[in-house]
Design an enzyme around this catalytic site. Structure first.
Site, short mmCIF file in Angstrom:
data_model
loop_
_atom_site.label_atom_id
_atom_site.label_comp_id
_atom_site.label_asym_id
_atom_site.label_seq_id
_atom_site.Cartn_x
_atom_site.Cartn_y
_atom_site.Cartn_z
N THR A 212 0.84 -1.19 0.00
CA THR A 212 0.00 0.00 0.00
C THR A 212 0.88 1.24 0.00
O THR A 212 1.83 1.32 0.76
CB THR A 212 -0.88 0.02 1.27
OG1 THR A 212 -1.70 -1.13 1.28
CG2 THR A 212 -1.73 1.28 1.31
N ARG A 239 -13.86 -7.76 0.01
CA ARG A 239 -13.03 -7.32 1.13
C ARG A 239 -12.54 -5.89 0.94
O ARG A 239 -12.13 -5.49 -0.14
CB ARG A 239 -11.83 -8.26 1.27
CG ARG A 239 -10.90 -7.92 2.45
CD ARG A 239 -9.66 -7.18 2.00
NE ARG A 239 -8.65 -7.11 3.06
CZ ARG A 239 -7.50 -6.44 2.97
NH1 ARG A 239 -7.22 -5.78 1.87
NH2 ARG A 239 -6.64 -6.43 3.96
N VAL A 240 -12.61 -5.11 2.01
CA VAL A 240 -12.03 -3.77 2.06
C VAL A 240 -11.02 -3.76 3.20
O VAL A 240 -11.33 -4.21 4.31
CB VAL A 240 -13.11 -2.70 2.29
CG1 VAL A 240 -12.48 -1.32 2.49
CG2 VAL A 240 -14.09 -2.68 1.12
N GLY A 241 -9.83 -3.28 2.94
CA GLY A 241 -8.78 -3.28 3.95
C GLY A 241 -8.76 -2.00 4.77
O GLY A 241 -9.72 -1.22 4.81
N ASP A 242 -7.62 -1.75 5.39
CA ASP A 242 -7.49 -0.59 6.27
C ASP A 242 -7.24 0.71 5.52
O ASP A 242 -7.52 1.80 6.03
CB ASP A 242 -6.37 -0.81 7.28
CG ASP A 242 -4.99 -0.91 6.62
OD1 ASP A 242 -4.90 -1.48 5.52
OD2 ASP A 242 -4.01 -0.43 7.20
N ASP A 264 -0.48 -5.90 7.29
CA ASP A 264 -1.66 -6.74 7.43
C ASP A 264 -2.86 -5.88 7.84
O ASP A 264 -3.16 -5.73 9.02
CB ASP A 264 -1.41 -7.85 8.45
CG ASP A 264 -2.52 -8.89 8.45
OD1 ASP A 264 -3.61 -8.60 7.94
OD2 ASP A 264 -2.28 -10.00 8.95
N GLY A 265 -3.53 -5.32 6.86
CA GLY A 265 -4.61 -4.38 7.12
C GLY A 265 -5.77 -4.95 7.90
O GLY A 265 -6.42 -4.24 8.66
#
Length: 334
Positions: A212, A239-242, A264-265
């Protein structure tokens, strides 16, 4: 202020979890551009904007992250990388104004390449903060963005190889058939055996699948930040991460400074670490100490996670902290 970029850019390489690229003025304080990973194409683009007479931190962040999206930095930012388990590449991005605290973000954005620019349109044209999925795509089209295929030969090849390897690795647990050896479709298991129902936080978080870009730009008046990513490789569809979550992937405040995350979001977003860093700096901590404390809070509950934080205060002091579990032989940890 320096106008010779070759003299202004500094790249500090911390392999696996984070690399920091930065550009600063002659006084080595402000203006300043920092971003995660050695994405100097992004740093250069942002610096060109902030070093101009009319460039703002928001403009610099947008152009910096856009440069990474176009260049497909490490294949983990922008189109053509990290296909989900259906083979589709989707994008997450966020932009934040440290003066107004306005935020625009998109999650699971489909078929639109310019994720950071769509996020800025969310911030400027709506009263919302986050749009996701096909609805985010429709919003992007309505505001002038072109719908495009985000696949490339590389991303199709990654997906085919994953299928041939029995869909390994993946992000399922507590299901049948065994997700550690078989592809789906999956259904909930009647009973849990061994580690099947425990979360595996030791996925292959590396420069191939979690780079990212988190960027922060500071000038003498204010601060802005942005993120962009195509997310975790072979993530479960939707999925949506941080990265597009304010306080998780990024947070900036013109009175204090800013912070951005990578790694690791799915674990890091549970602790809002970027917000925590900024609040710790508000209480007087240095950027280095603030990033350290935020990572230690996560490590207490998830000792095997991989992740890192960068931070900068409004005086131009930079700090980073890295937690490398799986790749210690390749990670320069502080």
């Amino acid at each position: 202020m320096t106008t010779n970029f070759s003299l202004a850019i500094v790249s500090c390489y911390f392999l696996v979890i984070i690399s920091l690229s930065c550009a600063v003025g002659n006084d080595h304080k402000l203006p300043l551009v920092i971003n995660t990973w050695p994405f100097t194409v992004a740093t250069r683009a942002a610096w060109k904007v902030i070093n101009s007479t009319s460039g703002t931190p928001l403009d610099a962040v947008e152009q910096g992250c856009t440069a990474c999206e176009v260049a497909q930095c490490d294949g983990t930012v922008g189109y053509g990388g990290s296909p989900d388990e259906s083979g589709e590449t989707t994008l997450d991005a966020m932009i934040m104004d440290g003066t107004s605290h306005d935020v625009g973000s998109v999650g699971c954005l489909k078929r639109i390449k310019s994720a950071i620019s769509v996020a800025r349109k969310v911030m400027e044209l709506t009263n919302h903060t986050l749009l996701v999925g096909d609805e985010a795509t429709r919003f992007a089209i309505s505001t002038g963005f072109k719908q495009e295929n985000l696949h490339t030969n590389k991303s199709v090849g990654i997906y085919k190889s994953w299928l041939e390897n029995n869909c390994q690795p993946n992000f399922w647990k507590g299901v049948t058939p065994n997700p550690r050896s078989s592809c789906g479709p999956y259904r909930p298991a009647d009973t849990c055996q061994s580690l099947d129902c425990k979360q595996d936080t030791n996925h292959d978080v590396s420069s191939d699948n979690h780079d990212t870009i988190g960027m922060i730009v500071v000038d003498k008046n204010t601060i802005a930040g942005g993120t962009s990513t195509n997310g975790a490789n072979h993530k479960i569809s939707g999925r949506v991460g941080d990265s597009p979550i304010a306080g998780a992937g990024l947070y900036v405040d013109k009175d204090i400074g800013g912070s951005a995350a990578t790694g690791d979001g799915d674990v890091m977003m549970r602790f809002l670490p970027s917000y925590q860093v900024v609040e710790s700096m508000r209480l007087g901590m240095s950027p280095k100490k603030a990033t350290t404390e935020a990572i230690m809070r996560i490590k207490k509950y998830y000792p095997h996670f991989n992740g890192a934080l960068i931070a900068v205060n409004m005086a131009g002091e930079v700090g980073i902290y890295i937690h490398c579990n799986s790749f210690k032989n390749h990670c320069n940890v502080n």
